[in-house]
Design an enzyme around this catalytic site. Structure first.
Site, short mmCIF file in Angstrom:
data_model
loop_
_atom_site.label_atom_id
_atom_site.label_comp_id
_atom_site.label_asym_id
_atom_site.label_seq_id
_atom_site.Cartn_x
_atom_site.Cartn_y
_atom_site.Cartn_z
N GLY A 89 0.83 -1.19 0.00
CA GLY A 89 0.00 0.00 0.00
C GLY A 89 0.86 1.25 0.00
O GLY A 89 2.05 1.22 -0.33
N ARG A 90 0.30 2.37 0.41
CA ARG A 90 1.03 3.63 0.40
C ARG A 90 1.88 3.83 1.64
O ARG A 90 2.81 4.65 1.64
CB ARG A 90 0.04 4.79 0.25
CG ARG A 90 -0.59 4.85 -1.13
CD ARG A 90 -1.71 5.87 -1.21
NE ARG A 90 -1.25 7.19 -0.81
CZ ARG A 90 -2.07 8.18 -0.48
NH1 ARG A 90 -3.37 7.98 -0.49
NH2 ARG A 90 -1.60 9.36 -0.15
N GLU A 93 6.09 3.84 1.86
CA GLU A 93 6.92 4.93 1.35
C GLU A 93 7.28 5.93 2.44
O GLU A 93 8.33 6.59 2.35
CB GLU A 93 6.23 5.63 0.18
CG GLU A 93 5.01 6.43 0.56
CD GLU A 93 4.29 7.04 -0.64
OE1 GLU A 93 4.59 6.62 -1.78
OE2 GLU A 93 3.44 7.92 -0.45
N CYS A 119 3.96 -6.47 -2.19
CA CYS A 119 3.57 -5.28 -2.93
C CYS A 119 4.59 -4.15 -2.75
O CYS A 119 5.73 -4.27 -3.18
CB CYS A 119 2.16 -4.86 -2.51
SG CYS A 119 1.34 -3.75 -3.68
N HIS A 120 4.21 -3.05 -2.09
CA HIS A 120 5.14 -1.95 -1.84
C HIS A 120 5.93 -2.14 -0.54
O HIS A 120 6.78 -1.31 -0.22
CB HIS A 120 4.38 -0.62 -1.78
CG HIS A 120 3.88 -0.15 -3.11
ND1 HIS A 120 2.82 -0.75 -3.77
CD2 HIS A 120 4.29 0.87 -3.91
CE1 HIS A 120 2.60 -0.12 -4.91
NE2 HIS A 120 3.48 0.85 -5.03
N TYR A 139 5.66 -5.07 -6.04
CA TYR A 139 4.83 -4.49 -7.08
C TYR A 139 5.76 -4.00 -8.19
O TYR A 139 6.81 -3.42 -7.89
CB TYR A 139 3.97 -3.35 -6.52
CG TYR A 139 2.96 -2.86 -7.52
CD1 TYR A 139 1.88 -3.66 -7.88
CD2 TYR A 139 3.10 -1.63 -8.14
CE1 TYR A 139 0.97 -3.25 -8.82
CE2 TYR A 139 2.19 -1.19 -9.09
CZ TYR A 139 1.12 -2.02 -9.43
OH TYR A 139 0.22 -1.60 -10.37
#
Length: 200
Positions: A89-90, A93, A119-120, A139
């Site tokens: 997800g976000r 980061e 994923c991320h 991802y």
């Protein structure tokens, strides 16, 4: 065999499925999972996001569920945990900017404890400098970060997963069956199936 103590690091707008599904699946097979987020305590919630593949050039994003944390980040001692889960997800980061998150991740790799990232999630691994020489799925948009961190990007199907030593990684939530199965194997968790006897 007794269950493992597993730490899960999450944050606001982490991917809904990638938090909820492994959290519940690992609990269901008898492990203890502590979900934590920097600057939050047990009982607080994070907002999740839902990423879907609907034909555009990248995933779409929608608001997901609220996910309740069951442990306090400030109290985490990574030495007390057997394994680590990093959803995507976000959130990754910005979570990788947190010094304690980086230290926690580095502990699990230094001790060769099982780590699952999806994923991320590998953005955190790249930020922690633990991917050098390691094969890691992520991802596809995170391929440059895996490679710039010295890792070998695993170009596998979206529903696939890869295990490299203690690290189990996957590109996105369609890989949950493969990712969780491989992680359970690295954890040493075996699930047996017994056939019910047929009634005469």
């Amino acid at each position: 065999m007794s269950g493992k103590r597993i730490l899960m690091i999450v944050g606001d707008f982490g991917e809904d499925y990638e938090i909820m599904v492994p959290f519940q699946a690992l609990l269901a097979v008898g492990h203890t999972v502590h979900a934590v987020c920097p600057d939050k305590t047990a009982g607080d919630s994070i907002a999740t996001s839902i990423h879907d593949f609907e034909g555009q050039q990248t995933y779409s994003e929608k608001r997901g569920h609220n996910f309740a944390l069951n442990a306090t980040f400030a109290e985490v001692d990574p030495a007390r945990y057997d394994a680590l889960v990093i959803p995507g997800g976000r959130a990754p980061e910005y979570l990788r900017l947190n010094a304690k998150v980086v230290e926690i991740v580095q502990h699990f790799f230094a001790q060769a404890k099982p780590v699952a990232a999806i994923c991320h999630g590998p953005q955190i691994l790249a930020g922690a400098g633990v991917l050098k020489g390691r094969t890691c799925a992520a991802y596809p948009a995170c391929k440059p970060e895996v490679e710039l961190a010295g890792g070998v990007y695993a170009d596998i199907p979206i529903d696939g997963a890869v295990t490299d030593g203690n690290l189990v990684s996957a590109p996105a939530w369609p890989a949950h069956p493969a990712w969780i199965a491989q992680f359970l194997k690295v954890l040493g968790t075996s699930i047996s199936h017994s056939e019910l006897s047929k009634a005469a």
